[in-house]
Scaffold this active site. Structure first.
Site, PDB file in Angstrom:
ATOM      1  N   CYS A 250       0.868  -1.179   0.000  1.00 52.10           N
ATOM      2  CA  CYS A 250       0.000   0.000   0.000  1.00 52.10           C
ATOM      3  C   CYS A 250       0.900   1.223   0.000  1.00 52.10           C
ATOM      4  O   CYS A 250       1.743   1.380   0.894  1.00 52.10           O
ATOM      5  CB  CYS A 250      -0.885  -0.014   1.249  1.00 52.10           C
TER       6      CYS A 250
ATOM      7  N   CYS B 111      -0.845   3.698  -6.293  1.00 44.44           N
ATOM      8  CA  CYS B 111      -1.742   2.968  -5.387  1.00 44.44           C
ATOM      9  C   CYS B 111      -1.873   1.565  -5.941  1.00 44.44           C
ATOM     10  O   CYS B 111      -2.172   1.393  -7.138  1.00 44.44           O
ATOM     11  CB  CYS B 111      -3.100   3.664  -5.309  1.00 44.44           C
TER      12      CYS B 111
END
Length: 292
Positions: free
Chosen positions: A80, A195
């Site tokens: 992440c 992302c």
């Protein structure tokens, strides 16, 4: 030789706020198909990109420390970008006994790829506003113009795509429109995704952007780094591999669990497990409820 669970070599914990990190799980499995990989998704506070920094840092350190103690991984992949740019240093300070691999925006890769000197990044608000991105730009692409664009709804669209829901081209185009209205956008030729969720919507991103754009997904590079660390530093003998099978854990029942579960099988997971339960079980009641 491939690192495999059967050889007695280590297992990995991969962590994300939702399903985005499964792209890295897929990349790791392509390189080492039988490696044991646990997955932990912090769905209770998804999406991370819209949360307060201090809250997230404390939560990530607490949750990952708990996961290390429970699952005994030999390496943790923070799959992440928001969590990596925010909490990776804090994690390493809190758990010096553990190896961590993070995901950072592919600014260096973009600088090496561009032919025009104008590079782009599409990411969450948290990633685009954080000083970490400025440091990456200054270190690895000082000669490049960086167009960093926050796409607050793109991770949600990626989650829908992953589950097999229809996502319109217009909704994807709206999310990335800011990349193409900058004064230097006419020279933009390389865009990195900041992302991990965006892996699952990459085909749509390519379809709605100019054909000359090169899109960069760092998932495979992160997978290679994780395996390199495991090979370079054999696991300590005092960290036993858990007897239990690897699993996909969620801190809250995921949306549309009935659609999610069949997708998880492609990544090596046969059920959805509740992280909050000390005796993990399938969230069958939640799956049935979400199907209504």
């Amino acid at each position: 030789m491939s690192l495999t669970a059967r050889s007695g070599l280590p297992r990995i914990l991969t962590f994300d706020s939702g399903i985005g990190g499964l792209g890295i799980v897929q990349a790791i499995r392509e390189l080492s198909p039988t490696l044991a990989i646990d997955y932990l998704a912090d769905t209770a506070v998804f999406p991370y990109g819209e949360q307060d920094d201090l809250f997230l840092t404390q939560r990530i350190v607490t949750l990952i420390s708990q996961a290390i103690d429970r699952l005994n991984p030999h390496l943790v992949v923070i799959a992440c970008n928001t969590a990596s740019t925010l909490a990776l240093d804090a994690l390493r300070a809190a758990r010096p006994d553990m190896q961590f691999v993070g995901c950072v925006p592919p600014i260096r890769w973009a600088a090496r790829t561009t032919q025009t000197g104008v590079i782009g990044l599409v990411a969450t608000r948290a990633t685009t506003r954080r000083p970490y991105l400025g440091r990456l730009h200054a270190l690895y692409a000082p000669e490049c113009t960086l167009i960093a664009h926050a796409a607050p709804g793109l991770a949600t669209l990626a989650e829908k795509t992953f589950r097999g829901d229809d996502v319109s081209a217009d909704s994807v185009r709206q999310e990335i429109a800011g990349l193409f209205i900058h004064k230097d956008s006419d020279r933009l030729d390389t865009i990195g995704i900041g992302c991990t969720h965006y892996t699952f919507i990459l085909d749509q991103l390519k379809a709605v952007s100019p054909p000359h754009i090169t899109w960069l997904d760092p998932a495979m590079a992160v997978a290679r780094q994780a395996l390199t660390l495991l090979r370079a530093a054999p696991p300590p003998t005092d960290r036993p591999v858990p007897d239990q099978a690897t699993a996909a854990w969620f801190t809250a029942p995921p949306l549309q669990a009935d659609k999610l579960l069949p997708r998880l099988t492609h990544y090596g997971y046969s059920d959805i497990r509740d992280w909050a339960d000390d005796a993990p079980h399938m969230l069958q009641a939640d799956i049935k409820e979400s199907a209504k």
